[in-house]
Design an enzyme around this catalytic site. Structure first.
Site, short mmCIF file in Angstrom:
data_model
loop_
_atom_site.label_atom_id
_atom_site.label_comp_id
_atom_site.label_asym_id
_atom_site.label_seq_id
_atom_site.Cartn_x
_atom_site.Cartn_y
_atom_site.Cartn_z
N GLY A 49 43.42 33.64 52.10
CA GLY A 49 42.56 32.87 53.01
C GLY A 49 41.80 31.71 52.40
O GLY A 49 41.54 30.72 53.07
N ASP A 108 32.66 39.32 55.68
CA ASP A 108 32.43 40.00 56.95
C ASP A 108 31.63 41.27 56.66
O ASP A 108 30.41 41.21 56.52
CB ASP A 108 33.81 40.27 57.56
#
Ligand code: IMP
Ligand code: MG
Length: 187
Positions: A49, A108
């Site tokens: 990512g 997250d």
């Protein structure tokens, strides 16, 4: 902004534009250049990512530095991690006594980075700081994870683009957008 319907059609909305990303990444590069003056940071890209963020960020840092790549996966369903982290591709270089900067796309729950951080501390890194493009602070489970550099704080929504994926797609979107829940609810 050119909005290619083929890619942008699956987005609920655009959250961060290409221009906003460029500006923040430039600022972060300047901050790191200042903070690491006289040092040679070992920049670690968390694949996949962070690949675009990493490529842009290292070019905004005016210091000698090294680059390395670490691929991890955390088991879970399509959009949420369950907490088990596995190393898919380890670093190529030793980080003993190095000043490591971990470069991540999004924090997250914090489970992935907390695992990676303690793994690299065990290997004898002199220091470890975390730089993330996005931070979903409201979703944090690892409360004591210190995230040193954050480009954007975002709400709890599943986002794609600028490296972030859903089932390996959307990484090539130049902006960051909220994926329409309809896209992943049909899976
Ligand atoms: P954490 O371990 O829960 O902090 O999860 C971090 C990883 O989950 C990130 O490196 C991403 O790969 C993935 N992730 C979390 N939220 C999103 C999102 O909104 N879009 C895409 N990937 C996400
Ligand atoms: Mg990731």
């Amino acid at each position: 902004m050119e909005q290619d319907a083929k890619l942008y059609g699956d987005l609920e909305k655009i959250l961060v534009t290409k221009e906003e990303i460029e500006r923040k990444v430039r600022q972060l590069g300047e901050t790191i250049t200042h903070d690491y003056e006289g040092k040679e940071p070992a920049m670690v890209c968390i694949l996949k990512g962070a690949f675009l963020f990493f490529a842009d960020l290292v070019r905004e840092i005016d210091l000698p530095l090294t680059t390395d790549f670490l691929a991890v996966s955390s088991y879970g369903n399509a959009t949420k991690t369950k907490g088990v982290v596995r190393v898919l591709k380890d670093l190529d270089n030793d980080i003993l006594n190095k000043d490591v900067i971990l470069v991540e796309d999004i924090v997250d729950t914090g489970i992935t980075l907390s695992y990676v951080r303690s793994m690299l501390l065990h290997r004898g890194a002199a220091s470890i700081r975390i730089a993330t493009l996005l931070d979903k602070t409201s979703c944090r489970q690892v409360k004591d994870l210190k995230v040193d550099y954050v480009c954007f704080d975002i709400p709890d929504a599943f986002v794609v683009g600028y490296g972030l994926d859903f089932t390996q797609k959307y990484r090539n979107l130049p902006d960051i957008g909220v994926l329409s829940p309809a896209v992943y609810k049909t899976l």
